[in-house]
Design an enzyme around this catalytic site. Structure first.
Site, PDB file in Angstrom:
ATOM      1  N   VAL A 175       0.849  -1.190   0.000  1.00 48.44           N
ATOM      2  CA  VAL A 175       0.000   0.000   0.000  1.00 48.44           C
ATOM      3  C   VAL A 175       0.884   1.239   0.000  1.00 48.44           C
ATOM      4  O   VAL A 175       1.887   1.296   0.716  1.00 48.44           O
ATOM      5  CB  VAL A 175      -0.878   0.037   1.273  1.00 48.44           C
ATOM      6  CG1 VAL A 175      -1.735   1.283   1.318  1.00 48.44           C
ATOM      7  CG2 VAL A 175      -1.720  -1.209   1.398  1.00 48.44           C
ATOM      8  N   CYS A 176       0.490   2.238  -0.791  1.00 49.98           N
ATOM      9  CA  CYS A 176       1.102   3.569  -0.727  1.00 49.98           C
ATOM     10  C   CYS A 176      -0.027   4.589  -0.880  1.00 49.98           C
ATOM     11  O   CYS A 176      -1.189   4.268  -0.624  1.00 49.98           O
ATOM     12  CB  CYS A 176       2.205   3.742  -1.761  1.00 49.98           C
ATOM     13  SG  CYS A 176       1.649   3.717  -3.474  1.00 49.98           S
ATOM     14  N   ARG A 177       0.279   5.777  -1.304  1.00 41.88           N
ATOM     15  CA  ARG A 177      -0.765   6.797  -1.462  1.00 41.88           C
ATOM     16  C   ARG A 177      -1.707   6.469  -2.615  1.00 41.88           C
ATOM     17  O   ARG A 177      -2.916   6.487  -2.467  1.00 41.88           O
ATOM     18  CB  ARG A 177      -0.119   8.169  -1.664  1.00 41.88           C
ATOM     19  CG  ARG A 177      -1.111   9.296  -1.823  1.00 41.88           C
ATOM     20  CD  ARG A 177      -0.383  10.643  -1.946  1.00 41.88           C
ATOM     21  NE  ARG A 177      -1.262  11.685  -2.399  1.00 41.88           N
ATOM     22  CZ  ARG A 177      -2.056  12.405  -1.605  1.00 41.88           C
ATOM     23  NH1 ARG A 177      -2.087  12.163  -0.318  1.00 41.88           N
ATOM     24  NH2 ARG A 177      -2.817  13.354  -2.116  1.00 41.88           N
ATOM     25  N   MET A 205      -4.042   4.323  -0.549  1.00 47.94           N
ATOM     26  CA  MET A 205      -4.795   4.899   0.565  1.00 47.94           C
ATOM     27  C   MET A 205      -5.836   5.906   0.084  1.00 47.94           C
ATOM     28  O   MET A 205      -6.856   6.097   0.751  1.00 47.94           O
ATOM     29  CB  MET A 205      -3.842   5.553   1.569  1.00 47.94           C
ATOM     30  CG  MET A 205      -3.033   4.565   2.386  1.00 47.94           C
ATOM     31  SD  MET A 205      -4.036   3.409   3.369  1.00 47.94           S
ATOM     32  CE  MET A 205      -4.783   4.521   4.566  1.00 47.94           C
TER      33      MET A 205
END
Length: 105
Positions: free
Chosen positions: A56-58, A84
């Site tokens: 997961v990242c932005r 996210m």
């Protein structure tokens, strides 16, 4: 993998958040492991090699690089679609270290 599937399968997956410290501090998925992407090669052994990982990242770019690194080292890894930002758009919860509701930084 879409965010709702990640939320439903949290117990069987390792959620790896590869964002930077300030992004993590603003809000993260409860139970996620935080290893910034630049530290992942040195810290990969902090992950259970027997459990699948969802990165997961932005928005998904860094998570894709992390998943590539993990799969090249023989681990099962997938990217959470939309990062996210999508997690938040779908109304899924995130929190901060003190338990307050999180935001996406």
């Amino acid at each position: 993998m879409d965010p709702r599937t990640v939320a439903d399968r949290r117990g069987e997956l390792q959620i790896l958040d590869v964002r930077e410290d300030q992004e993590w501090a603003a809000g993260h998925i409860d139970g996620a492991v935080h290893i910034p992407l630049g530290q992942l090669p040195q810290r990969i052994d902090e992950l259970d090699p027997q459990r699948p990982v969802v990165t997961v990242c932005r928005s998904g770019g860094r998570a894709g690089r992390a998943a590539d690194l993990l799969t090249s080292s023989g681990r099962r890894a997938a990217v959470m679609d939309g990062g996210m930002q999508r997690w938040a758009r779908e109304g899924l919860p995130s929190s901060t270290a003190d338990g307050s509701p999180g935001t996406v930084a």
